[in-house]
Every structure is written in C-alpha cells, then in structure tokens.
Design a protein around this motif. Sequence first.
Motif, short mmCIF file in Angstrom:
data_model
loop_
_atom_site.label_atom_id
_atom_site.label_comp_id
_atom_site.label_asym_id
_atom_site.label_seq_id
_atom_site.Cartn_x
_atom_site.Cartn_y
_atom_site.Cartn_z
N TRP A 44 0.84 -1.20 0.00
CA TRP A 44 0.00 0.00 0.00
C TRP A 44 0.88 1.26 0.00
CZ3 TRP A 44 -1.22 3.76 3.91
CH2 TRP A 44 -2.36 4.53 3.62
N PRO A 52 -0.45 7.71 -8.78
CA PRO A 52 -1.91 7.52 -8.70
C PRO A 52 -2.39 6.19 -9.26
CG PRO A 52 -1.36 9.68 -9.59
CD PRO A 52 -0.08 8.92 -9.51
N PHE A 55 -1.51 3.31 -6.96
CA PHE A 55 -2.27 3.49 -5.73
C PHE A 55 -3.73 3.07 -5.94
CE2 PHE A 55 -4.76 6.10 -2.71
CZ PHE A 55 -4.23 5.60 -1.52
N GLN A 59 -5.76 0.26 -3.89
CA GLN A 59 -7.04 0.55 -3.24
C GLN A 59 -8.13 -0.39 -3.74
OE1 GLN A 59 -6.23 2.19 -0.65
NE2 GLN A 59 -7.35 4.11 -0.79
N ALA A 120 -13.92 -1.09 15.22
CA ALA A 120 -13.13 -0.63 14.07
C ALA A 120 -13.91 -0.77 12.78
CB ALA A 120 -11.82 -1.42 13.99
N ALA A 123 -16.79 1.69 12.63
CA ALA A 123 -16.26 3.00 12.26
C ALA A 123 -15.91 3.01 10.78
CB ALA A 123 -15.02 3.31 13.10
N GLY A 124 -15.36 1.91 10.29
CA GLY A 124 -14.97 1.82 8.88
C GLY A 124 -16.16 1.93 7.96
N GLY A 131 -16.05 8.05 9.89
CA GLY A 131 -15.80 7.23 8.71
C GLY A 131 -16.87 7.43 7.66
N SER A 132 -16.54 7.14 6.41
CA SER A 132 -17.52 7.36 5.35
C SER A 132 -17.67 6.11 4.50
CB SER A 132 -17.10 8.53 4.47
OG SER A 132 -15.82 8.30 3.94
N LEU B 45 -8.63 4.34 9.53
CA LEU B 45 -10.09 4.48 9.52
C LEU B 45 -10.50 5.87 9.04
CD1 LEU B 45 -11.09 2.61 12.80
CD2 LEU B 45 -11.61 1.94 10.45
N LEU B 47 -8.91 7.61 7.00
CA LEU B 47 -8.52 7.77 5.59
C LEU B 47 -9.41 6.99 4.63
CD1 LEU B 47 -4.60 7.62 5.64
CD2 LEU B 47 -6.01 9.56 4.93
N ILE B 48 -10.36 6.22 5.18
CA ILE B 48 -11.23 5.42 4.30
C ILE B 48 -11.99 6.36 3.36
CG2 ILE B 48 -13.31 3.97 4.23
CD1 ILE B 48 -12.32 2.59 6.73
N GLY B 49 -11.95 6.04 2.09
CA GLY B 49 -12.64 6.86 1.11
C GLY B 49 -11.84 8.05 0.60
N ALA B 50 -10.67 8.29 1.21
CA ALA B 50 -9.84 9.42 0.78
C ALA B 50 -9.20 9.12 -0.58
CB ALA B 50 -8.77 9.70 1.82
N ASP B 51 -9.05 10.14 -1.41
CA ASP B 51 -8.42 9.93 -2.72
C ASP B 51 -6.89 9.95 -2.60
OD1 ASP B 51 -7.86 12.56 -2.29
OD2 ASP B 51 -9.04 13.33 -3.97
N TYR B 52 -6.24 9.80 -3.75
CA TYR B 52 -4.77 9.71 -3.78
C TYR B 52 -4.12 10.95 -3.17
CZ TYR B 52 -0.05 9.62 -5.71
OH TYR B 52 1.31 9.66 -5.85
N THR B 55 -4.59 11.13 0.62
CA THR B 55 -3.81 10.09 1.32
C THR B 55 -2.32 10.43 1.34
OG1 THR B 55 -5.43 8.48 0.54
CG2 THR B 55 -3.37 7.60 1.44
#
Lengths: 132, 126
Positions: A44, A52, A55, A59, A120, A123-124, A131-132, B45, B47-52, B55
């Motif tokens: 990661w 990008p 990455f 992801q 966790a 929250a995730g 979290g979103s 947690l 950073l979930i959903g964050a773009d490049y 991050t």
Amino acid sequence: MSTGKRPLSPHLQVYRPQITSVLSILHRFTGIVLAVGTLHLVYWIVAAAQGPESFAAAQAFTASWLGRFLLFGWTVALFYHLANGIRHLLWDAGLGFELRQVTLGGIGVLVATGVLTLLAWMAGYGFIGSGS
Amino acid sequence: MSLRSPLGRVRGLGSAKEGTAHWWAQRVTAIALVPLALWFVASILSLIGADYATTTAWIGMPVPAVLLILLLTATFYHAQLGLQVVLEDYVHNEGLKLAAILLVKFACLVLGLAAVFGVLKIAFQG
C-alpha cells in the motif's frame, strides 16, 4: 547416547485444550498472520509512493471481497495480539499469575478482541464516528 | 549455592551467549507498538474513502510520516524477533533453520526499508 525414535514428552495431543494453552498458541499464530499482513501494508505504501495508477490498483484490491476478507482477518489478529501482548507484558512485570487472574485475563483478551474489531469495522463502515 | 563463575555472572550471557538482548528487544518494540498500532488503526479508519492526493498529503505530513516510520521500524524488528523464535522452536533441521531465519531477517529488512523509503519519497516529493 542414541535416543533413537523414542516418543518425547509432552504429547500435545493428549492434553485437553485449555484457555491458557489455546490463547498461547493463538498469540504465536496471530503474530505470524500479522507478519504476513505487513506485505499488504508495504504494498500500500509503495503503491502510494509510485503514483496515482498503482495506488488506485492497491485501493481496488483492498476494497475487493478478498481484500476486505484479508483485512478483517488481519484486524482480528492485530487486536488479539495487541490485547494478549499487553497481558504478556503484565506477566513480565510479575503481575497476574494467579490461576483465576490468568483465566479472567484470557477471557478479557477475547472480549477486547471482539469489541475492538467490531468498533473498528463499524467505524470503517460509517456507523459511528467520522468514517464514510 | 551457585555453580556460575563470578565472570559468568557479571557477563550475564548464559548458554546462548546473548543474555536477555533478544527477549528485551522484543518487549521494548512491543511497548512501542501499543500506541503506534492504535494510532495507525485510527488513522487508516479516518482515511477510508480518501483519494490519492488526500492520502499522500497525509502520509507526507511531518507527524504521520515520523510515526509511520517508527511503526514500520518497530513492526519489522518485532516481527523478525518473533518469527525467529517460532522457527527456532519448530524447525529442527539445523541448516534449514538457519536458512529460514536468515530469509526472515533479510525479508524484514527489505520490506521495512522499502516501506520507509516510500514514506520518505511521498514526504519529500509530495
């Protein structure tokens, strides 16, 4: 002196599994799981350092079914190893050697693992916190 | 009555000739990893959903970058110490045991270095 192929004590298989022995083996097992899991952490970070495109690939793998499954297992292993590791550090400090404390501590570790993993992932998935 | 010589007692190295160095290093890294691991989980947690861009901007900030490097260093040091003990306990062929331990040590060094380099590259280029 030749000992030949004589059987050695202890035979692990003749003992009834107890919370002490099972948790001890689990500590090693989760340690190995975490060590293997670091491969994904390194992947990661290196992917993020490369740019990008790589990455996005990292992801995508993390978000896939396999990625989430591995990540879930890794979270359980992390929280277990963390909680039981603290239990080990307390033993190193000379605390909690009574049989009752060892059993209760073991149950506490299992409960903490479950609760922390659940928190966790909640929250995730955005049930609580930011979290979103 | 102790059968140990005075010199042996002072050195405190025992039969393995390394004393408590391995055991102690495992505990020191374990203590360091308690706050680092919790911080890391909380950070991931968030950073979930964050773009490049988001991050990498986060990884490159001074505090996250330094904590990440500390986390990586302690993790791979701790992993290498732990895996070594597992191999010593379960691999009984001397040659195979030595090869496996060396492989683990090299792998941990390479992986740790690669990840630390990644963090530094993001921090200095991003």
